[in-house]
Structures are given as C-alpha cells and as structure tokens.
Write a protein that holds these residues in place. Structure first.
Motif: not given
Length: 916
Positions: A520-525, A535-542, A570-572, A746-752
């Motif tokens: 399930p996509v939401l569970l995997a994200a 360790r969140t990736g761009p696909s998870d954010l999408a 992730l401030d969503r 870690a790329g935290l600046d790309t998350l939010s």
C-alpha cells in the motif's frame, strides 16, 4: 446531560420534595440516600431531573448523570460505564476497585460478582462525596442494561450515611432489573386542570377556548401531550370539531400515541412502519418499498392526524420520536420483517442500506446477508460513523453460521470500537466473546484490537508488538492487497514501532511489508517519512503530496489521520488542516472519537510550528479531555508534549518539568523511547530559554548523538538547530559542526522549506565566519514567516553574530525583529535574550510589542492583503514585480506591526486596521 427548558408549571410540591431530598444529602451522618421518581411517559420526570440538577449545582454539589436509552444495544455494564465516565470527567478517581475495573473492561480478570461491583461503586461514591456532596442522577432506568440496573439498585439501598444521594426516574408499570423495593418513591402526577390550562395558555396563547378545553380533557394533565397535541390542530375555533370523536389518551403518553396509530387505515400504518424502519425521511424510498401494495396518497390520514410532516418533494418526518417508537412496537415481528424486506428491495442501489434491512429481516443465520452487512460496515466506517459500523458488524456476527467467521466479525467490531468509535472499554468483552465463540481462532483484527487495548491499558509496547507480529506471521504470503485487516494491523504496528523508538522493533514490520506484491503506497511512504524521515526520498514525497491533495473530498477519518501522520515530520500539515478539522467535527458529534483525538493533536502540532499557540492550547486540552473520557492514555503523550514545548518556549519551566517528568516516569519502564524523546525535546527548549546550555546539550543528545541522524530517530530532524546551538554554547564546536554536516549530508534541506531554513541556519551558526551567508539563505527561504518561532530564533542568532562582528546597525534590525516576534508569541525568555543583545548594541530594549495599529507602508499593505488572500510569496512577488526574498522580509517585518505571528491572522488583523 439534563438541561432545564424554562420554568416548570404546576410542580411546586414536587420541587419542594426534591429540595428536602437535596438538603438531606448534606446532613451527615444520616444524610444522603435514594429517591425514585415514578410517573407515566411524558409526565415531566426528565424536566424535574433537569431542575434538580440545576438546584444541586447551585448548592455547590457535584452532579453525575446518565440515562438509559430505548432501542440502543446495551453491553453489560454499559450504563454503569457511562456513569463512571461522567464522574471521572470532573473528579478522576484514584482507583475504581478491582471488581469495577474488570466489569468496565479497564483490566483483565474473571467476571466479578454483582456484590463486589456494587461495593466498588459505593466506595467510589463515598470518595466523591468526601470532596463535596454528590448527586447521582439516572433517567429512564427501565432502559438500562440488566447488569447496570441491578448494581445501581443495590447501591441505592446502601448509600445512606454519607453526603451522596441517588435520584432516579422510571416509567410506572414497566419492568426493570432495577429493584426499587424499599426505596423512597415520589409519584410524579399529571397536572391539575388549572395548571394544564396555564401551560396551554403560556405555550399556545392563540388557541381558541373551546379547543383548549377539549385538549385539557383529552390530555388528562400529561404535559408532553399538552405541548404536542395543539400542533396537530388548527388554531381556529372550528378546529375542535375536526378532532377525532374518540382519541382515548391513557395515563401513559405512549398509549396516547398508540391509540392514534391504531385508528389509522392498514395501508397508512404500513407506510408509517416503512418510514419508521427506514428512518431516512426519504419519501421516494417509502414509495418504492410500498409498490404493489399501496401508494403515498395513503399517508394523508397520518398527516391529518399530525403524526407526520410531509415536505414535498421528498421529506417525511415524525412529529415526535415516540410516534416512531409506537409505530414499530405496534407491528408484529412478521410485519416488521416484511417491511424490512420491502425496504431492502427499495435500497438495492445502496448496498449498505440494503444489507442492513436484509439483516433485520433475517430470522436465523444467513452467511450471504452477514457478508453483505460486513461489507456495508466497511463503507459506513469509511464515512466515519463508528457506532453504526460497530452495530452492523455485531449484527453480521449474529447472522454468521460458522463459529470462526463469527469470531472474526466480533473481532472486527472490537477493532472498529478501538480505532474509530472510541469505545475502547467494549474491546475486552468483544474479544472475550470472540475467543469463546471459536477457541484458538485468530485474525489481524483481533491482534489490532488487543494491541490497542494493551497500549492504552498497561502501555505494554513490547507485548503489543509481539501480538501484532504473531498475527502477521500467520498470514500466508504474498498478502492479499484487498485484505484491509492486514493493512490495519501494519498501520498499528507502525505506530507501536514508532512509540517504541528502537531499531530492533522494525525488521518484522519490514518483512511484513515485503510480503505484499505491491505494498500500500501510503503505508510504504509512512515507513520512511514518519518512521525515518531523514531517509525520505523524492518518490516518497511525491506519494505523500498526492495523498494530501486527495484529502479534499475524503470522508474517511482514519485515512485522513494516517495521511497527516505520514506528513507531520516533513511539515506537510498545512495541506491537511481542513480535512483534520472535519475529523474533529465528527468526533464532537460522537461519530469517531479515536481519530478525532489524533486530529486534534496533529492540528496542535501544526499550531506549534506556525506560532498559533493559543489554538495549540485549545486543541491539546480538548484532545486530552477526550483521552481521559475515553481511556486513551497512550495518545495523550502527544498532547502533553505539545503543551510542554509551549510552556518551555514561554518560560513556564515548572509546567515543562512536571509534564516531562510524567513522560519519563511512564516511558522508562515501558521502553517507549519516542515519548522519552518528546520529554528531551521540551527540556532542551526549556534549558535553552534559561541559558543552561550544558543541560540543553545533555537533553538534546538523548534524542540523537551529535554528528549523526540515526535510523528511526524521527525526532532528531526537529532538533538539529537545538543540538548545534547547545554544542556551540558549551565549547563543543567540532560536535556542532559535525551535526550541521550530518543534516546537510542527509539532505534535510530538500524535505521541506522549514527544514531547509533550519539546515542553512545551523550551518551558519556553527561556522567560523561570523558573516556566513547561511543566515541570509535561511531568511530567504520561501514562506519562512509561516514558522515564526524558528524564524525569530534565526534572526536572534544572526543578530548575535553581527553584533560580535561589530555590524551593529544590521544586528539591531535582526535583533529587533526577533524581539518583536518573540513578544508576539509570548516567548518571554527568548524575548529577554533578544532585548539583552539589543542593549549590548546600544539600543533600548523593547518593553512591549509594537502597537497593532502601527502604520503599514503602502507596499506592506499590498503584500499583507495578498498574503491574507492565500497567495504564496512567489505569486505575490510576480504580481508586484519584487523578489520572493523581499516579500518574505516585508512579511516578517509587518507581522509584529499588526499583532500577528503568522499568515493565519492577517485577514482579521487587516480588518481591525480598517476599523480604526
């Protein structure tokens, strides 16, 4: 529970008797005791209870009230449970006693005998009375579940001698498990003729005298009949002749309604039965169900009798609930089943309604109908109506012929009770029944319900983890994506692992997730964005952003809350607030308590980050009240964490210490490491505000060691700047720089955007160069003004560095902005720090926020108006031919001027300015 509706007419003697009863409660020893009000339906017993409640509260007494309910499925001790919950809401008892706790499902144990439960209830009443005189009020005791009625009858006879009394009301002539033998009884009689005339005169002054006299004769002094019957009549003098020649009103109001129904033609009574059983008020449904037997024209006699109101084109409403009850009671069981079958045909386009009527028409076990009803329960739950979904599942279980399937459906009902309707206390009874129905049977739903009860009972995270993992390992792989029970089990396991906060808890979850052909996509994200956000990736954010966008029209409170949880770190939450408010509204209606608690704390979380701290207080307090009322202590830690952080920021350090002590005391023995991280975060903020940087460093490193963002330490990404500041202030420059590097790597600046702002600021804070561009980069982040506390801290750090570099003019600008923002938030310790730095720059410290009426420049006014309309900084910049950075600078300069801390308050602030 009971509210007085105007002055009572003709009840002077009744109120005098009640006043003597209340006076006796306060006279100890020898005071207190019971009093039973007996009377016919509609005679005014509930109105007397309301008046008694008001009188008791005026005397300073503590009132605990409950009522039986007709046609409501009653679990054993459910009435008693409502009464105890009411008592606990105002005066939480230290201990309910073992027997009562087991009876109410608060702890496990063999079924207690009634005598032991009664003694515990009596002991609880005595403890409440020890604080102040206590009145227990119970209406309609004839409709209490047998166990509760028996216990309360026993308690009533034994409660004299301390400052507590029990006032009950019951219909005379009805059977009940409440044994009132030997109890003082006060008969509530019908009104006399003079009082009946007075009541009609006050309520219906336009009634013709002849009509009034006729009604007084027919109503026989029944107040509810006097108030209802005139509505059925025309107020003209000739109305009297239109009354039925014979309308025998017995001494019971139900009989009065029944007599009006029995005089109707059979076709009319059949249509009324269809409408009563359907309960939607949809005339078209009644018409379809009656096809081939009668038509809607046969409703005319019921309209003329004013039993119903028909509003074209499609509305039918009973004038009084008792009318609907009487219609159903007057029908035979065969007639009711036949009507349900007809309604099932009428609802064939709406499967969940069709299934319910088929279930009511069934005379014995029927797996086909049970399966339909189970699917219907899923649809109902998806709309957020927890109580209705549980009722459907329980009826489906009743109709299930095979014991294992029946046990599974009972477990589904338990799961829905725990995670949707908020009836956690029903879970042990339902699970126990399921296990007795099919010993050895197991299901994910049983594990989910059991885990929820464990977490909110003993708080046993490890046992809940084993229970869920065991249920998942028994399911054959690959998992069926359509098995919602498995998804529920994994969502619950996700939260168990999260609150445990230990890496060793996660491998079974990952194994189970891998058993899906397509997870399930939401569970995997959520596995990354919530459990391990660093360790969140761009696909998870999408995936996350797409799920949030879909919330606009989503009715499912569980999916709304799960989506918001997935995006919280992730401030969503900005994109979830409208949907979360819908969940809260449903919780206030009693439809889904458990998701409403989560929604309130998620809204509180959003309010914390966006500087809306008064809203945070309201949301957290409401959520904590629901946790207490419905016994969800596990969820309460999130609310207490938010309150502890706000208290820390505002300098209420004693409150922070008290709340965090509670967190650590609970979390330590249960190895709930995330709750300990909550406490450490709040203590870090408190220590930073007090200038105790060594304590701040020690607390921050309890969340994560410096220089690393370990897996599954979700909270670590929110404390990056806290740890770096504490390390720098204590001479640990290397550790501070390592931590800044870890956040950047870690790329935290790309998350939010907020995390981007914090990463830039942390890099600048730990740099050797006092003029490091990281502060400017942080302040240039699009929408930075949405997070005023973080923004103010960055201005403070930047101003401190600039002052140290002798750039005093620039330093004063940033320090002044920081002081304004902190003062608007009420963050006094931080405002003091900013003011101290201002003094060091040779500028007098701010003593109060700038006045809300301060003049805005024309450009600031334009920007404020566009921001209040919802435009982003980028769109405002395009419209005004500015840079987004300039827009951001203007916004955080004008916020203090108009007395707000975020965009959320701009519209009202500009309105106030226009009125000045």
């Amino acid at each position: 529970m009971f509210e007085a509706d105007g002055p009572l007419v003709g009840r002077t003697a009744d109120l005098a008797r009640i006043d003597r009863f209340l006076e006796g409660i306060a006279r100890t020893p020898g005071g207190g005791g019971p009093l039973l009000l007996l009377g016919e339906p509609g005679v005014g017993k509930t109105a007397l209870l309301a008046a008694t409640t008001a009188r008791a509260e005026h005397r300073g007494m503590h009132v605990v009230a409950a009522a039986g309910a007709e046609y409501r499925a009653q679990l054993s001790y459910s009435g008693l449970g409502r009464l105890i919950a009411e008592a606990a809401a105002a005066q939480p008892p230290a201990d309910l006693g073992e027997a009562l706790s087991v009876a109410l499902g608060h702890r496990d144990g063999p079924p207690p005998d009634h005598g032991s439960v009664a003694r515990d209830v009596l002991s609880l009443a005595a403890r409440l009375a020890g604080h102040r005189p206590t009145l227990i009020v119970v209406d309609d005791i004839q409709w209490l579940d047998p166990a509760s009625a028996t216990i309360l009858g026993d308690v009533a006879r034994r409660m004299a001698g301390f400052a507590a009394g029990m006032l009950c009301a019951a219909r005379e002539g009805t059977e009940s498990f409440f044994d009132h033998s030997g109890l003082p009884i006060h008969d509530v009689r019908p009104l006399g003729e003079a009082d009946a005339h007075d009541l009609l005169e006050r309520s219906f002054p336009a009634l013709a005298p002849r009509v009034r006299r006729r009604l007084i004769t027919e109503a026989q002094g029944n107040p509810l009949a006097l108030l209802e019957l005139p509505i059925a009549l025309d107020a003209s003098p000739r109305t009297a002749t239109a009354l039925p020649e014979r309308l025998p009103l017995s001494r019971r109001l139900q009989s009065a309604f029944a007599s009006r129904i029995t005089g109707l033609p059979p076709a009319t009574r059949y249509l009324l039965l269809l409408a009563a059983l359907d309960a939607t008020g949809d005339l078209d449904v009644v018409r379809r169900a009656a096809t081939g037997r009668c038509g809607l024209k046969h409703l005319a006699p019921a309209e003329r009798a004013q039993l119903i109101r028909v509003h074209e084109p499609a509305g039918l409403h009973f004038r009084h609930p008792l009318t609907r009850s009487a219609v159903v009671e007057l029908a035979t069981s065969d007639q009711r089943r036949s009507a349900h079958r007809a309604l099932a045909r009428a609802w064939q386009e709406v499967p969940e309604r069709q299934a319910w009527h088929l279930a009511q028409a069934a005379q014995g076990p029927d797996e086909r109908v049970a399966a339909l009803l189970e699917r219907a329960a899923g649809v109902i739950a998806g709309r957020g109506d927890g109580p209705a979904a549980v009722a459907a599942l329980l009826r489906a279980a009743d109709l299930t012929p095979q014991a294992p399937e029946r046990a599974r459906r009972l477990a589904e009902a338990a799961c829905t009770s725990a995670h949707l309707s908020g009836d956690l206390r029903d879970v042990p009874h339902l699970l126990d029944t399921a296990r007795r129905t099919a010993p050895g049977a197991d299901s994910p739903a049983m594990a989910v319900a059991g885990a929820a009860y464990l977490l909110n009972g003993s708080g046993d995270i490890d046992t809940a983890h084993r229970l869920l993992c065991g249920a998942l390992t028994t399911r054959p792989a690959p998992y069926d994506p359509a098995d919602t029970g498995l998804a529920d089990a994994l969502h619950t396991l996700l939260l168990v692992c999260f609150f445990g906060g230990r890496p060793e808890l996660w491998p079974p979850f990952d194994t189970a997730l891998a058993n899906y052909p397509v997870p399930p996509v939401l569970l995997a994200a959520a596995r990354r964005t919530f459990a391990d956000p660093a360790r969140t990736g761009p696909s998870d954010l999408a995936v996350l952003d797409e799920a949030i966008a879909a919330l606009t029209h989503d009715p499912d409170p569980r999916r709304i809350v799960r989506t918001a949880i997935t995006g919280a770190y992730l401030d969503r939450l900005d994109g979830c607030t409208e949907a979360l408010h819908r969940v809260v509204a449903g919780g206030r209606r009693g439809e889904h308590i458990a998701p409403a608690i989560d929604a309130l704390f998620l809204l509180g979380n959003h309010a914390w980050l966006t500087g809306q701290w008064e809203q945070l207080q309201q949301a957290a307090r409401e959520g904590l009240d629901l946790c207490e009322q419905h016994h969800y202590p596990m969820q309460a830690w999130v609310g207490k964490y938010l309150l502890a952080c706000t208290a820390a920021a505002r300098g209420h350090h004693g409150t922070t210490r008290t709340l965090t002590d509670q967190m650590n005391h609970w979390a330590g023995p249960r190895r709930a490491d995330t709750v300990r991280a909550y406490a450490a975060h709040a203590r870090t903020l408190s220590a930073l505000g007090q200038g105790d940087f060594e304590e701040a460093y020690q607390q921050a490193t309890l969340i994560t060691p410096p220089g690393t963002l370990p897996p599954f330490a979700s909270h670590a990404i929110w404390t990056v700047m806290d740890l770096a500041e504490a390390a720098m202030r204590t001479g640990r420059r290397t550790q501070a720089q390592d931590h800044a590097t870890a956040a950047r790597t870690a790329g935290l600046d790309t998350l939010s955007p907020r995390l981007k702002m914090l990463v830039h600021a942390t890099g600048a804070l730990t740099a050797d160069d006092d003029r490091h561009p990281g502060f400017q980069d942080a302040l240039a982040v699009e929408g930075g003004e949405r997070w005023p506390f973080d923004l103010a801290r960055i201005h403070l750090h930047y101003g401190e560095r600039l002052r140290r570099a002798r750039a005093r003019a620039q330093a004063r600008h940033h320090l002044g902005t920081a002081a304004d923002l902190f003062e608007q938030l009420g963050a006094e310790p931080w405002a003091d720090r900013a003011n101290q730095e201002l003094r060091a720059c040779g500028t007098p410290a701010r003593t109060a926020p700038r006045p809300a009426g301060a003049v805005l420049t024309p450009q600031q006014r334009q920007i404020a108006a566009l921001a209040a309309a919802g435009l982003t900084n980028k769109r405002i910049a395009e419209r005004l031919a500015l840079s987004p950075r300039t827009v951001s600078t203007h916004l955080y300069q004008l916020f203090p001027k108009v007395g707000v801390t975020s965009r959320a308050g701009l519209r009202d602030a500009l309105k106030r300015l226009d009125q000045q």
